[in-house]
Every structure is written in C-alpha cells, then in structure tokens.
Design an enzyme around this catalytic site. Sequence first.
Site, short mmCIF file in Angstrom:
data_model
loop_
_atom_site.label_atom_id
_atom_site.label_comp_id
_atom_site.label_asym_id
_atom_site.label_seq_id
_atom_site.Cartn_x
_atom_site.Cartn_y
_atom_site.Cartn_z
N GLU A 1 0.85 -1.20 0.00
CA GLU A 1 0.00 0.00 0.00
C GLU A 1 0.88 1.24 0.00
O GLU A 1 1.75 1.39 0.85
CB GLU A 1 -0.92 0.01 1.24
CG GLU A 1 -1.94 1.13 1.24
CD GLU A 1 -2.91 1.06 0.04
OE1 GLU A 1 -3.02 0.00 -0.60
OE2 GLU A 1 -3.51 2.10 -0.26
N ASP B 1 -6.67 3.11 3.07
CA ASP B 1 -6.02 1.90 3.61
C ASP B 1 -7.07 0.80 3.77
O ASP B 1 -6.84 -0.36 3.45
CB ASP B 1 -5.41 2.21 4.99
CG ASP B 1 -4.38 3.35 4.91
OD1 ASP B 1 -4.17 4.02 5.94
OD2 ASP B 1 -3.83 3.55 3.82
N1 LIG Z 1 -16.51 10.65 2.19
C1 LIG Z 1 -16.03 9.52 1.67
N2 LIG Z 1 -16.85 8.46 1.45
C2 LIG Z 1 -16.36 7.32 0.92
N3 LIG Z 1 -15.07 7.13 0.55
C3 LIG Z 1 -14.24 8.17 0.75
C4 LIG Z 1 -14.65 9.39 1.32
N4 LIG Z 1 -13.56 10.22 1.39
C5 LIG Z 1 -12.51 9.52 0.89
N5 LIG Z 1 -12.92 8.30 0.50
C6 LIG Z 1 -12.12 7.26 -0.11
O1 LIG Z 1 -10.86 7.21 0.58
C7 LIG Z 1 -9.81 7.34 -0.36
C8 LIG Z 1 -8.66 8.12 0.28
O2 LIG Z 1 -7.55 7.29 0.13
P1 LIG Z 1 -6.06 7.82 0.44
O3 LIG Z 1 -5.87 9.12 -0.26
O4 LIG Z 1 -5.19 6.68 0.09
O5 LIG Z 1 -6.13 8.11 1.97
P2 LIG Z 1 -5.49 7.27 3.17
O6 LIG Z 1 -4.22 6.70 2.63
O7 LIG Z 1 -5.34 8.25 4.26
O8 LIG Z 1 -6.45 6.18 3.49
C9 LIG Z 1 -10.38 8.10 -1.54
O9 LIG Z 1 -9.68 7.75 -2.73
C10 LIG Z 1 -11.82 7.61 -1.57
O10 LIG Z 1 -11.91 6.43 -2.35
O1 LIG Z 2 4.38 7.71 6.68
P1 LIG Z 2 3.98 7.50 8.11
O2 LIG Z 2 4.69 8.40 9.07
O3 LIG Z 2 3.95 6.06 8.49
O4 LIG Z 2 2.45 8.03 8.24
C1 LIG Z 2 1.43 7.44 7.54
C2 LIG Z 2 0.23 8.34 7.68
O5 LIG Z 2 -0.70 7.85 6.72
C3 LIG Z 2 -1.81 7.31 7.42
O6 LIG Z 2 -1.57 5.95 7.71
C4 LIG Z 2 -3.06 7.42 6.56
O7 LIG Z 2 -2.90 6.61 5.45
C5 LIG Z 2 -1.90 8.12 8.72
O8 LIG Z 2 -2.64 7.44 9.72
C6 LIG Z 2 -0.44 8.26 9.07
O9 LIG Z 2 -0.21 9.42 9.86
MG LIG Z 3 -3.61 5.86 0.99
#
Ligand SMILES: Nc1ncnc2c1ncn2[C@@H]1O[C@H](COP(=O)(O)OP(=O)(O)O)[C@@H](O)[C@H]1O
Ligand SMILES: O=P(O)(O)OC[C@H]1O[C@](O)(CO)[C@@H](O)[C@@H]1O
Ligand SMILES: [Mg+2]
Length: 491
Positions: A281, A470
């Site tokens: 991921e 994630d």
């Molecule tokens: N309000 C929402 N409802 C449903 N899915 C969402 C919403 N906001 C974000 N997402 C999903 O979560 C994803 C965010 O993924 P990402 O940018 O990889 O964030 P993270 O790595 O923090 O999980 C978006 O691509 C979308 O598919």
């Molecule tokens: O690169 P790092 O420091 O592991 O952080 C990953 C960040 O991305 C997330 O896992 C979201 O995807 C956060 O919870 C976290 O703070």
């Molecule tokens: Mg992500």
Amino acid sequence: MDIQEWEQRHTDAFYNVKEALPYLEGMFVAYNSNIDAIKHLTDKELSRLIGFFKETEIQERVETYPREIKDPLDFMARLLISMREGKAAEIPAHTSDIHEWLKEHMGFDYARMGGQAGIISNLLAYLELKKVVAYIPWLSEEQAEYFVASDNLLHPKVEGETVTLKRPQEAFKPGIESKVNWIFEYSKDLEVTCNGIKFKVPRDNRLIISSRPKWLRLDMDREVYEHLDSLLPIDGAILSGYQMIKEQYEDGSTYKDYVANSVKVIEKLKSLNPELRIHVELTSIQNRLIRKAILTEIVAKHVHSLGLDTVEVANALNVLGHEELSYSVIKKEENGIMSLYQGAVQLLKDLSLERVHVHSLGFYICILAKGHPLTLKEHRDSLLFSSTLAAAKALNGKIENLAEAEAGLEVPVSNKGLEDLENFKLYCIGRKLCTPEESEYGYLYGPDHDAVLIPSKVVDKPKATVGIGDAISAGAFTAMLAKMKQKRAGK
Ligand SMILES: Nc1ncnc2c1ncn2[C@@H]1O[C@H](COP(=O)(O)OP(=O)(O)O)[C@@H](O)[C@H]1O
Ligand SMILES: O=P(O)(O)OC[C@H]1O[C@](O)(CO)[C@@H](O)[C@@H]1O
Ligand SMILES: [Mg+2]
C-alpha cells in the site's frame, strides 16, 4: 448502468465475501504504525496559527515548496499549499522540534491509531479473521495500546533467541519512544486569508506531518526474520511504510541497504508459502529517489498487488518516466478516469504486477494481469466489499466489527462516480475493451490485461477521512484472497 443494480451488487458482494473470510488462515501486516494526533482546524484556529508568523515570510516559504518540515514556517507553508488545492499531503519531519512547537502552540483534539499497517491490522482484526499478525519494528508500550486487544491480533515477541506470537500489548519493546504524527484536517469552504491572498478550501482533506526520528529504521529485527516461520500459516501479506527509508544514515548505510533487506523479507515470506500473495500500500512519498527505488526495486518483480490513490498514481508515473501521462492524471485528477486507467495499466506492466487497485472518490479501478485464478465477477465482489467498508468507516469514523462494516450498505453509491464510469464507457467500447453489455458489469478485456471498474459508495459528511484508502485496499485484497482460498477448497 442503473444505480439500483450497483446497490444490489454491493449487498450481494458483502454477504458472499463475509462467507469467504473464514477460509483465510492468517494475514501478515507490516511495517508502519504511529499515533495520529488529530487536529480539526477551524477558521479561528487557522488565523491564530497564521498570527504566529509574519505573513510575508509565510508567502516566501510557500514559494520554496519545502519537502520536509525543518521549522514552523515550513509547516505553515505546506499547510497553506495543501489547503489551497484541497490536496492531501504527507510531509516528513526529521526532528521532534515541530512536535514540541505544535504541542505548545496548538495542541490536538484526539489521538488515534495511525500508519497504514496499524490501521489495517486493526481493521482486519475487527473483520474477525482467524489470525492477523502485525509487525511494527518500533512498537512502543504506548503504541501497543492503540491495537485491538483481541485473540486474533498478534505480534512477534523476541525473547532471547526465540520468537513467539503475543498480543501487541505484551509484545512491545520496552523503553522506546512513540512515533507521533500530526494530522491537520480541514473542511471544504474554509476561508483562508494570508498576505493579502484569499481563497476557499475546495475540498475536505488533510495535511500529515510524518515524524521520522533519527532512530527510526524500516527494517525487520534479525530474530524475527530468522523465525519468520513462526508467523505461519499466513495466506497474504500487506506491506507499507517504505516511505520511512532515507537516502543516507549516520552510520554510513544508505537506502540501498534497507531496500535490499525489504526484498529479502518479501522473498523469505514467499519461500514459506508459495501460494502467498503480497500487497504493497503506497502513500505520498516526497523524496523522488526513494519513491522510484520503492517502485522499481521492492514492488517490481517481488510483489503481486499494489494499492494507491489518484495522486499516488500520478507521482508513481512521474518517477517511472511517464511525465505526460502523470500530468494528465494529476491535472484532471478525479475526472481523468481515462488517464487514470491508462496510468494504472502502465504501472501493472512497468512493475510486472498481477494487480493494481486504484481508489478514487466515487469509483475504483482494478487492473489484472491475464490468468488470475479469480473471475472478474469475484474481483468485482472484492472491490464492492471494500467500497462498503470505506462507506462504513467514513460514515461512523470506525469499524469495530462485521455488523458495523455492514452499516456501510446504507450509504448510497456515488452518482458522480457512476457518471464518471458512464463517460469512460464510450472510450472502452470504442477501443473494443468491452461490449456494451460487458460495460454494464464493469468488466474490461484488454490485449494483455483485464480490468474491473465499480462506482463506490460516498458519504457526504464523512466523520473521518484518514485511513479510508487503507481500508479500501486492505479490504479488497483480503476479500480477494478469501475467495481464492474458498475456491481452492472447492466451495
Ligand atoms: N466521504 C467519503 N466516502 C467514501 N469514501 C471516501 C470518502 N472520502 C474519501 N474516500 C475514499 O478514501 C480514499 C482516500 O484514500 P487515500 O488518499 O489513500 O487516503 P489514506 O491513505 O489516508 O487512506 C479516496 O480515494 C476515496 O476512495
Ligand atoms: O508515513 P507515516 O509516518 O507512516 O504516516 C502514515 C500516515 O498515513 C496514514 O496511515 C493514513 O494513510 C496516517 O494514519 C499516518 O499518519
Ligand atoms: Mg492511501
């Protein structure tokens, strides 16, 4: 494509994946977890933050586009850059100075499990899998408290020359510091004024300050590596956190050493179970050399599946030499479904993968190499299952059991996402990637790849956004593995 049809498909998929999950013996999840200190910024707090600086100096720092947080001005600059475009970003900080400054000048609303591996381990444990083995090289006593305390979530504990699996709360390394990231969440339409420039935040998103203290090493303890068989049985591994790798270390070692060690772990995992499937991921990786090394030295040829969001697709294409395609993905971003599709196919080929799963707001694209043991319908069920997980997580801010996951079924499929797929349909039929009826199913058949596209469920006012990607990637990958095991069991 009729939206009711997609709602029904989500429901059917949820129940048949739920039936398949118990076929999994175990999942391995490594490396990165941290404590997320979450701050939701109001306009008052933002202006108080800006008030700590000379606005002309903020503007000057914005123009340098800092790629790491060396001082509070770097932080302020990257926060404004992220807000101006409404684009998520994760910026490393290699000292604890900013952590101290933020604690003193801002404080946070609440702390929560963070880091792909931490978030994913908890999610899979809550989905009642038989066994989830988490491995966090820097598991502190405080961090261990953020893991689910349940019998199906274990962590290797080194005792002398032996390794046993214990609950994380009994497997931490005494005396080590916790890794604490700051997450600044901001809402759409927040008004920002700085140095005479005024703008409105275009979309809910967040800025992550990723703490990368000097002692942090993305590496596996020697004893754990030597006793890797103590994790068995496992059917899949979900790996993340490689963004922690630095170019140079004080002891003279370089990123090449940590890349080589990461590959050794992957190859050893595969030697323990030839059926094992490995997913990586991604997240935003500011350092382009490291980003390229992760993709071409760790992911390529060693890993089966890659999960990433749209910005990460563009960033990956960029370092792999596809600047044009990268720009067309980032420029149109959520609307550039055609470029996103072409970009994902390019990643599958360049990195010799079996599977590339891209999540975007409103739809997911999954590219598959030919010859995968599952049908496109089975892959589609896995994606639909993860869409329901994402909806549940966005709706309630958490998923703590399968019933809470099921709550995601109430969230409607995104009309905008369906529209994007409709627009893309003409391209696909024109390129003979599918017939009109196949496009109704969301299946594409390329010359050297297949694909599944689904509209996903979107929550209007999400309770939290961090970690939903994630959940999407881990949910779909785990569901896919479960269906492969169920199929092998002849069920
Ligand atoms: N309000 C929402 N409802 C449903 N899915 C969402 C919403 N906001 C974000 N997402 C999903 O979560 C994803 C965010 O993924 P990402 O940018 O990889 O964030 P993270 O790595 O923090 O999980 C978006 O691509 C979308 O598919
Ligand atoms: O690169 P790092 O420091 O592991 O952080 C990953 C960040 O991305 C997330 O896992 C979201 O995807 C956060 O919870 C976290 O703070
Ligand atoms: Mg992500």
